[in-house]
Design a protein around this motif. Sequence first.
Motif, PDB file in Angstrom:
ATOM      1  N   ILE A   1      19.048  14.656 -35.133  1.00  0.00           N
ATOM      2  CA  ILE A   1      19.206  13.593 -36.139  1.00  0.00           C
ATOM      3  C   ILE A   1      17.960  13.335 -36.971  1.00  0.00           C
ATOM      4  O   ILE A   1      17.997  12.534 -37.906  1.00  0.00           O
ATOM      5  N   SER A   2      16.827  13.980 -36.670  1.00  0.00           N
ATOM      6  CA  SER A   2      15.612  13.634 -37.400  1.00  0.00           C
ATOM      7  C   SER A   2      14.644  14.816 -37.481  1.00  0.00           C
ATOM      8  O   SER A   2      14.797  15.820 -36.779  1.00  0.00           O
ATOM      9  N   LYS A   3      13.641  14.646 -38.349  1.00  0.00           N
ATOM     10  CA  LYS A   3      12.549  15.601 -38.455  1.00  0.00           C
ATOM     11  C   LYS A   3      11.275  14.816 -38.722  1.00  0.00           C
ATOM     12  O   LYS A   3      11.267  13.887 -39.531  1.00  0.00           O
ATOM     13  N   ARG A   4      10.195  15.176 -38.027  1.00  0.00           N
ATOM     14  CA  ARG A   4       8.915  14.524 -38.286  1.00  0.00           C
ATOM     15  C   ARG A   4       7.813  15.580 -38.276  1.00  0.00           C
ATOM     16  O   ARG A   4       7.952  16.637 -37.653  1.00  0.00           O
ATOM     17  N   THR A   5       6.732  15.274 -38.999  1.00  0.00           N
ATOM     18  CA  THR A   5       5.612  16.198 -39.101  1.00  0.00           C
ATOM     19  C   THR A   5       4.348  15.545 -38.571  1.00  0.00           C
ATOM     20  O   THR A   5       4.076  14.377 -38.856  1.00  0.00           O
TER      21      THR A   5
ATOM     22  N   GLY B   1       6.321  13.733 -29.032  1.00  0.00           N
ATOM     23  CA  GLY B   1       7.714  13.820 -29.437  1.00  0.00           C
ATOM     24  C   GLY B   1       8.244  15.220 -29.651  1.00  0.00           C
ATOM     25  O   GLY B   1       9.375  15.404 -30.108  1.00  0.00           O
ATOM     26  N   SER B   2       7.431  16.226 -29.324  1.00  0.00           N
ATOM     27  CA  SER B   2       7.821  17.619 -29.571  1.00  0.00           C
ATOM     28  C   SER B   2       8.527  18.212 -28.360  1.00  0.00           C
ATOM     29  O   SER B   2       8.748  17.552 -27.348  1.00  0.00           O
ATOM     30  N   ASP B   3       8.864  19.504 -28.466  1.00  0.00           N
ATOM     31  CA  ASP B   3       9.454  20.227 -27.339  1.00  0.00           C
ATOM     32  C   ASP B   3       8.383  20.791 -26.413  1.00  0.00           C
ATOM     33  O   ASP B   3       8.698  21.366 -25.377  1.00  0.00           O
ATOM     34  N   PHE B   4       7.119  20.645 -26.792  1.00  0.00           N
ATOM     35  CA  PHE B   4       6.020  20.947 -25.884  1.00  0.00           C
ATOM     36  C   PHE B   4       5.829  19.763 -24.945  1.00  0.00           C
ATOM     37  O   PHE B   4       6.146  18.617 -25.282  1.00  0.00           O
ATOM     38  N   THR B   5       5.292  20.021 -23.768  1.00  0.00           N
ATOM     39  CA  THR B   5       5.050  18.962 -22.799  1.00  0.00           C
ATOM     40  C   THR B   5       3.551  18.792 -22.568  1.00  0.00           C
ATOM     41  O   THR B   5       2.740  19.638 -22.963  1.00  0.00           O
TER      42      THR B   5
ATOM     43  N   PRO C   1      14.276  25.148 -27.407  1.00  0.00           N
ATOM     44  CA  PRO C   1      14.920  24.927 -26.114  1.00  0.00           C
ATOM     45  C   PRO C   1      16.342  25.480 -26.149  1.00  0.00           C
ATOM     46  O   PRO C   1      17.002  25.426 -27.196  1.00  0.00           O
ATOM     47  N   VAL C   2      16.820  25.979 -25.016  1.00  0.00           N
ATOM     48  CA  VAL C   2      18.181  26.524 -24.983  1.00  0.00           C
ATOM     49  C   VAL C   2      19.071  25.775 -23.994  1.00  0.00           C
ATOM     50  O   VAL C   2      20.221  26.158 -23.787  1.00  0.00           O
ATOM     51  N   THR C   3      18.553  24.709 -23.400  1.00  0.00           N
ATOM     52  CA  THR C   3      19.364  23.898 -22.494  1.00  0.00           C
ATOM     53  C   THR C   3      20.313  23.024 -23.299  1.00  0.00           C
ATOM     54  O   THR C   3      20.047  22.692 -24.456  1.00  0.00           O
ATOM     55  N   GLU C   4      21.436  22.642 -22.699  1.00  0.00           N
ATOM     56  CA  GLU C   4      22.477  21.909 -23.411  1.00  0.00           C
ATOM     57  C   GLU C   4      21.969  20.564 -23.918  1.00  0.00           C
ATOM     58  O   GLU C   4      22.337  20.132 -25.022  1.00  0.00           O
ATOM     59  N   ASP C   5      21.114  19.885 -23.152  1.00  0.00           N
ATOM     60  CA  ASP C   5      20.634  18.565 -23.567  1.00  0.00           C
ATOM     61  C   ASP C   5      19.675  18.632 -24.751  1.00  0.00           C
ATOM     62  O   ASP C   5      19.438  17.627 -25.421  1.00  0.00           O
ATOM     63  N   LYS C   6      19.113  19.814 -25.042  1.00  0.00           N
ATOM     64  CA  LYS C   6      18.194  19.964 -26.172  1.00  0.00           C
ATOM     65  C   LYS C   6      18.804  20.813 -27.299  1.00  0.00           C
ATOM     66  O   LYS C   6      18.078  21.310 -28.146  1.00  0.00           O
ATOM     67  N   LYS C   7      20.093  20.934 -27.290  1.00  0.00           N
ATOM     68  CA  LYS C   7      20.755  21.726 -28.316  1.00  0.00           C
ATOM     69  C   LYS C   7      20.459  21.133 -29.701  1.00  0.00           C
ATOM     70  O   LYS C   7      20.581  19.929 -29.920  1.00  0.00           O
ATOM     71  N   GLY C   8      20.049  21.988 -30.643  1.00  0.00           N
ATOM     72  CA  GLY C   8      19.709  21.518 -31.980  1.00  0.00           C
ATOM     73  C   GLY C   8      18.264  21.115 -32.144  1.00  0.00           C
ATOM     74  O   GLY C   8      17.833  20.754 -33.248  1.00  0.00           O
ATOM     75  N   HIS C   9      17.475  21.163 -31.068  1.00  0.00           N
ATOM     76  CA  HIS C   9      16.059  20.829 -31.130  1.00  0.00           C
ATOM     77  C   HIS C   9      15.222  22.087 -31.368  1.00  0.00           C
ATOM     78  O   HIS C   9      15.575  23.169 -30.950  1.00  0.00           O
ATOM     79  N   LYS C  10      14.092  21.909 -32.025  1.00  0.00           N
ATOM     80  CA  LYS C  10      13.095  22.965 -32.137  1.00  0.00           C
ATOM     81  C   LYS C  10      11.787  22.349 -32.625  1.00  0.00           C
ATOM     82  O   LYS C  10      11.792  21.296 -33.268  1.00  0.00           O
TER      83      LYS C  10
END
Length: 244
Positions: free
Chosen positions: A48-52, A111-115, A206-215
């Motif tokens: 639903i969003s994009k941030r830089t 807020g990224s897909d990195f931890t 991410p390829v897990t179902e809960d992160k579908k659409g994330h990058k």
Amino acid sequence: MFKTIILFISFAVYSFGISAEDIIKKVEDNMNGKSADITMAMEVHTKISKRTVRLQSLSVGKEKSFIKILYPKKDYGITFLKLDNTMWQYVPRIERIIKIPASMMLQSWMGSDFTNDDLVKESSISDDYRQTLLKENDKLYKVELIPKEEAAVVWGKVVMDVSKEYYLPLTVEYYDEEGILSRVLYYKDIKRFQNRFYPSYWELVPVTEDKKGHKTLITIEDAVFDKDISPSYFSKRALKRYSR
């Protein structure tokens, strides 16, 4: 018979011409250098969003790194310090230095897909994993990394494609402890930055179902390697001092 077995083992070990350990060490050397001063832009995409976020990263070897957030304005001056396997954060808004506890290592970084764990463990592949060369072709090596028993890592397996031309990662697949693929990190658009080549575009999917659409996308804006970086960046005092 024994001579045949010995010859077979020798062929299995040396037929690739280079060991997996040497490949990974070359990758680490090329990605880290003796030191690195890198400015980058990070785009975080969700359903639903994009941030830089723009940031500067300073590092010496594999053990020390300092990160400062440059953009957006509301986050300007947030700093992070990594020393060995310990990480701190300074938030100017509340004027507090926070040690990142082990319980927060798997939480999202900015807020990224990195931890947080990615930042702490990003350079420990040769220390924490056993490497096996699975195959090679004219363009790349495929290396499998299995964690050592004593290693405090979150992944059950990592598979990396490495460029033969540059000894840089091309694709990194991360599998959970059950062997299920969790995410893929793509390194693209290798460019020359002063004295070395470096991937200028990263894409973590991410390829897990809960992160579908994330990058999460990272664009390297500038990178300088092997320059002198003041030791003053790598102390807890630096978190507040260099946040301005």
